[in-house]
Design an enzyme around this catalytic site. Structure first.
Site, mmCIF file in Angstrom:
data_model
loop_
_atom_site.group_PDB
_atom_site.id
_atom_site.type_symbol
_atom_site.label_atom_id
_atom_site.label_comp_id
_atom_site.label_asym_id
_atom_site.label_seq_id
_atom_site.Cartn_x
_atom_site.Cartn_y
_atom_site.Cartn_z
ATOM 1 N N ASN A 115 0.845 -1.188 0.000
ATOM 2 C CA ASN A 115 0.000 0.000 0.000
ATOM 3 C C ASN A 115 0.894 1.257 0.000
ATOM 4 O O ASN A 115 1.612 1.521 0.968
ATOM 5 C CB ASN A 115 -0.906 -0.042 1.236
ATOM 6 N N LYS A 156 0.397 3.817 2.897
ATOM 7 C CA LYS A 156 0.977 3.299 4.145
ATOM 8 C C LYS A 156 2.495 3.357 4.106
ATOM 9 O O LYS A 156 3.133 3.762 5.062
ATOM 10 C CB LYS A 156 0.593 1.820 4.247
ATOM 11 N N ASP A 178 -0.799 -3.875 9.850
ATOM 12 C CA ASP A 178 -2.133 -4.266 9.420
ATOM 13 C C ASP A 178 -3.100 -3.303 10.093
ATOM 14 O O ASP A 178 -3.028 -3.072 11.301
ATOM 15 C CB ASP A 178 -2.473 -5.708 9.776
ATOM 16 N N ARG A 213 -1.862 4.916 13.309
ATOM 17 C CA ARG A 213 -0.493 4.529 12.962
ATOM 18 C C ARG A 213 0.509 5.350 13.784
ATOM 19 O O ARG A 213 1.520 4.826 14.241
ATOM 20 C CB ARG A 213 -0.273 4.753 11.450
HETATM 21 P P1 ITT Z 1 -0.551 -4.343 2.885
HETATM 22 O O1 ITT Z 1 -1.275 -5.491 3.502
HETATM 23 O O2 ITT Z 1 0.303 -4.732 1.731
HETATM 24 O O3 ITT Z 1 0.213 -3.525 3.903
HETATM 25 P P2 ITT Z 1 -3.215 -3.303 2.439
HETATM 26 O O4 ITT Z 1 -3.740 -2.063 1.795
HETATM 27 O O5 ITT Z 1 -3.779 -4.617 1.979
HETATM 28 O O6 ITT Z 1 -1.618 -3.309 2.265
HETATM 29 P P3 ITT Z 1 -4.334 -3.755 5.063
HETATM 30 O O7 ITT Z 1 -4.680 -5.172 4.770
HETATM 31 O O8 ITT Z 1 -3.726 -3.430 6.396
HETATM 32 O O9 ITT Z 1 -3.328 -3.158 3.997
HETATM 33 O O10 ITT Z 1 -5.659 -2.908 4.849
HETATM 34 C C1 ITT Z 1 -5.796 -1.645 5.382
HETATM 35 C C2 ITT Z 1 -7.021 -0.973 4.763
HETATM 36 O O11 ITT Z 1 -7.389 0.129 5.592
HETATM 37 C C3 ITT Z 1 -6.720 -0.405 3.387
HETATM 38 O O12 ITT Z 1 -7.883 -0.344 2.616
HETATM 39 C C4 ITT Z 1 -6.226 0.999 3.726
HETATM 40 O O13 ITT Z 1 -6.387 1.915 2.669
HETATM 41 C C5 ITT Z 1 -7.093 1.338 4.946
HETATM 42 N N1 ITT Z 1 -6.293 2.200 5.841
HETATM 43 C C6 ITT Z 1 -5.339 1.811 6.723
HETATM 44 N N2 ITT Z 1 -4.770 2.869 7.303
HETATM 45 C C7 ITT Z 1 -5.380 3.955 6.779
HETATM 46 C C8 ITT Z 1 -5.223 5.336 6.959
HETATM 47 O O14 ITT Z 1 -4.293 5.836 7.748
HETATM 48 N N3 ITT Z 1 -6.019 6.148 6.253
HETATM 49 C C9 ITT Z 1 -6.960 5.656 5.412
HETATM 50 N N4 ITT Z 1 -7.157 4.379 5.161
HETATM 51 C C10 ITT Z 1 -6.362 3.512 5.845
#
Ligand code: ITT
Length: 192
Positions: A10, A13, A67, A175
């Site tokens: 992501n 992130k 996560d 975070r």
């Molecule tokens: P990785 O597993 O590769 O790290 P991912 O996007 O699949 O990437 P997650 O499974 O942790 O990551 O899913 C997190 C979801 O929540 C994802 O849709 C993010 O966009 C959202 N999210 C997490 N932190 C956020 C933030 O600070 N602001 C907005 N959305 C967030």
């Protein structure tokens, strides 16, 4: 440890994680994009641990994984660990959530973030968690950030995550809180 792989696909992130790790004398590496770890855990922490330990074992390097997701009271905590799987794009995910909450008065929600650091053998050395409470708006507000940021409103600041400067979001977000707990632990690990 000199090198640390930031184990995320992501981009939003990744940027935030790199900023939290800037103060450390570490060479940050990227996870190869073809390396995707299946998130089979039942909690944010289980999935963070899974991602960090798997990536470390495969690459034989230390790694850090995050996560995170949004838990909405009216939806009994959903999308939660399924936040990334709630739709194909950020746009779709936000639309789906706004649709589910249409006409609902209870807009309470919280962002949760679990972070885990694994050594090169896949053993978890540090794990922390952070929570940020807020509300889901009825429409998008602000242009910054990523993911669900435009609809996540923090009442104490009177802004959505997408309206905040990156510095402010970094300080008060889920975070930010997870990294505030992680930073001293990582410092003491690095001077040992
Ligand atoms: P990785 O597993 O590769 O790290 P991912 O996007 O699949 O990437 P997650 O499974 O942790 O990551 O899913 C997190 C979801 O929540 C994802 O849709 C993010 O966009 C959202 N999210 C997490 N932190 C956020 C933030 O600070 N602001 C907005 N959305 C967030």
């Amino acid at each position: 440890m000199k090198k640390l792989i930031v184990a995320t696909s992501n981009v939003g992130k990744l940027k935030e994680m790199q900023e939290y790790l800037e103060e450390f004398d570490l060479q940050l590496g990227l996870k190869p994009s073809e390396l995707e770890i299946e998130e089979t855990g039942m909690s944010f922490m289980e999935n963070a641990i899974l991602k960090a330990s798997q990536v470390s074992k495969i690459l034989n390097e230390w790694s850090i994984a995050d996560d995170s997701g949004l838990m909405v009271d009216e939806l009994n905590g959903q999308p939660g660990i399924f936040s990334a799987r709630y739709g194909k794009t950020d746009f779709d995910r936000i639309n789906r959530l706004l649709g589910e909450l249409e006409g609902k008065n209870n807009r309470q929600a919280k962002f949760v973030c679990a972070v885990a650091i694994s050594n090169s053998r896949g053993q978890i050395i540090i794990k922390t968690e952070g929570i940020c409470e807020g509300e889901i708006l009825t429409e998008r507000r602000g242009e910054s950030g990523f993911g669900y940021d435009p609809i996540f409103f923090v009442p104490e600041i009177k802004q959505t995550f997408a309206q905040m400067s990156p510095e402010l979001k970094r300080k008060i977000s889920h975070r930010g809180k997870a990294f505030a707990s992680l930073t001293p632990l990582l410092k003491s690990l690095l001077i040992r």
